[in-house]
Design a protein around this motif. Structure first.
Motif, PDB file in Angstrom:
ATOM      1  N   VAL A 123       0.861  -1.174   0.000  1.00  0.00           N
ATOM      2  CA  VAL A 123       0.000   0.000   0.000  1.00  0.00           C
ATOM      3  C   VAL A 123       0.902   1.229   0.000  1.00  0.00           C
ATOM      4  O   VAL A 123       1.945   1.256   0.659  1.00  0.00           O
ATOM      5  N   VAL A 124       0.505   2.232  -0.783  1.00  0.00           N
ATOM      6  CA  VAL A 124       1.292   3.458  -0.915  1.00  0.00           C
ATOM      7  C   VAL A 124       0.452   4.621  -0.389  1.00  0.00           C
ATOM      8  O   VAL A 124      -0.617   4.907  -0.916  1.00  0.00           O
ATOM      9  N   HIS A 125       0.943   5.280   0.645  1.00  0.00           N
ATOM     10  CA  HIS A 125       0.243   6.418   1.239  1.00  0.00           C
ATOM     11  C   HIS A 125       0.717   7.696   0.542  1.00  0.00           C
ATOM     12  O   HIS A 125       1.864   8.130   0.722  1.00  0.00           O
ATOM     13  N   ALA A 126      -0.167   8.282  -0.269  1.00  0.00           N
ATOM     14  CA  ALA A 126       0.147   9.506  -1.010  1.00  0.00           C
ATOM     15  C   ALA A 126      -0.952  10.526  -0.804  1.00  0.00           C
ATOM     16  O   ALA A 126      -1.264  11.304  -1.700  1.00  0.00           O
ATOM     17  N   ASP A 127      -1.536  10.516   0.390  1.00  0.00           N
ATOM     18  CA  ASP A 127      -2.671  11.389   0.692  1.00  0.00           C
ATOM     19  C   ASP A 127      -2.257  12.700   1.351  1.00  0.00           C
ATOM     20  O   ASP A 127      -3.101  13.452   1.827  1.00  0.00           O
ATOM     21  N   GLY A 128      -0.962  12.979   1.386  1.00  0.00           N
ATOM     22  CA  GLY A 128      -0.480  14.216   1.975  1.00  0.00           C
ATOM     23  C   GLY A 128      -0.279  14.163   3.469  1.00  0.00           C
ATOM     24  O   GLY A 128       0.397  15.022   4.038  1.00  0.00           O
ATOM     25  N   GLN A 129      -0.827  13.139   4.131  1.00  0.00           N
ATOM     26  CA  GLN A 129      -0.750  13.053   5.584  1.00  0.00           C
ATOM     27  C   GLN A 129      -0.281  11.693   6.084  1.00  0.00           C
ATOM     28  O   GLN A 129       0.287  11.608   7.165  1.00  0.00           O
ATOM     29  N   GLY A 130      -0.532  10.648   5.311  1.00  0.00           N
ATOM     30  CA  GLY A 130      -0.281   9.313   5.832  1.00  0.00           C
ATOM     31  C   GLY A 130      -1.228   8.984   6.962  1.00  0.00           C
ATOM     32  O   GLY A 130      -0.873   8.312   7.930  1.00  0.00           O
TER      33      GLY A 130
END
Length: 383
Positions: free
Chosen positions: A147-154
């Protein structure tokens, strides 16, 4: 048995779209989840660092960028009070509104083969030894190898978020510059604040600034008042978008909390938002993730994590202190008084500014490699 997708990416901004594009183009099965419909307005200076121009143009050809309203600027104007210094940047910078840019980047990821789910909001992530599971607000559960967290916040990763710089806040709006379009990229320096102004599209200019919270309080929280203080010729009736505000992220690399959990973009690290380095770092991060997976040992996500961490730390080694120093100088009166006479002399101006551009890879002759690593090269994705 159906094979697991290679990656689920949470977030469809520049970092997430870049990761989806590069992973899909490398033949990986990628699902990208974006919670909000596009187009959207984001707090952003809306210029892209020349250091990331190669990545941007690989995703979206220059002809497509221009058709969407993008253009390149090469003139830089530094303003302080009623005075200004102007010079030509070593390389041009692309400028385009985030409403248009984010849509183009997501379309590029889709065209490369990524599956785009939008709007689709992830509400929980569960990590396992052999997979990552993402639960959506709809109740659906998806699984992938990473999974790649790229939502600006994690926000769905258990590791701490990228910290916000204390005591400052970011503001942004669009305004109509009228019969005199903004020529070049303008930076206004003032005690406690710095402001970037650039024409992004026809009859639309961006004003984005970082300001100390005590100045916000004095202005009664009014973005119009703050902008008029920084740019006296601004008139509130020319504003064409609501004021947006957010914290200013800045911090070193933050890895995911699990070998199969990767963080990129502001969820991983952030630099002071001067010179387009925010979008530039996000675009680079997506390409760096793909390279890390390609150069890691097959079946060994921790190896990919280590490669990505080294790449990030090398990328930040100069950018973080250089951008922080630039922002600090712009927001304080005495250093600006010190450097201002130097900028009056072309030779001294070049001696002062050319190394800054070179160190950040903004000059084509000094552009750093897109990726460096210390591991054996393989073509297989991490399993």
């Amino acid at each position: 048995m159906t094979a697991l997708p290679d990656a689920i990416i949470i977030g469809g901004g520049p970092a997430g779209s870049s990761a989806a594009f590069h992973l899909a183009r490398a033949g990986r099965h990628v699902i990208l989840l974006e919670a909000k419909p596009f187009p959207r307005i984001k707090v952003c200076g809306e210029c892209i660092s020349p250091a990331a121009a190669t990545i941007l143009e690989a995703m979206v050809p220059p002809s497509t960028l221009r058709a969407a309203g993008a253009h390149q600027v090469r003139d830089f104007v530094l303003r302080r009070g009623g005075r200004a210094h102007a010079w030509t940047m070593p390389a041009p910078t692309w400028v385009l509104s985030r409403a248009a840019l984010d849509t183009l980047l997501l379309d590029a990821a889709r065209a490369a083969g990524a599956i785009i789910r939008q709007p689709a909001r992830a509400r929980a992530v569960r990590m396992h030894d052999d997979r990552a599971q993402v639960e959506l607000d709809s109740g659906e559960t998806l699984a992938a190898r990473i999974v790649v967290h790229a939502d600006g916040q994690g926000r769905l990763d258990a590791a701490p978020p990228t910290p916000a710089r204390p005591g400052v806040v970011g503001f942004k709006c669009h305004f109509d510059p009228g019969p005199n379009p903004v020529a070049g990229l303008h930076m206004h320096a003032a005690p406690g604040a710095y402001l970037g102004v650039v024409q992004v599209e026809a009859a639309l200019a961006t004003a984005a600034f970082v300001v100390r919270t005590e100045l916000v309080r004095r202005a009664g929280g009014s973005g119009d008042q703050l902008l008029a203080d920084l740019m006296p010729h601004y008139r509130p009736e020319t504003r064409r978008s609501p004021w947006l505000t957010c914290g200013v992220a800045r911090g070193g690399y933050q890895p995911g909390n699990h070998p199969r959990s990767f963080r990129i973009g502001n969820a991983a690290a952030a630099v002071e938002p001067v010179g387009g380095e925010g979008i530039g770092l996000a675009l680079w991060a997506g390409s760096a993730l793909e390279r890390a997976l390609s150069h890691s040992q097959p079946g060994n996500p921790p190896d990919a994590q280590a490669i990505l961490a080294r790449a990030y730390r090398r990328r930040l080694a100069l950018r973080s202190p250089a951008c922080a120093a630039a922002a600090w100088t712009l927001m304080h009166d005495w250093p600006m008084r010190t450097v201002w006479p130097i900028l009056s002399t072309p030779r001294m101006k070049s001696a002062l500014l050319a190394p800054w551009y070179a160190l950040l890879g903004k000059s084509p002759a000094h552009a750093p490699p897109l990726f460096t690593h210390d591991s054996a090269t393989t073509a297989a994705p991490a399993r």
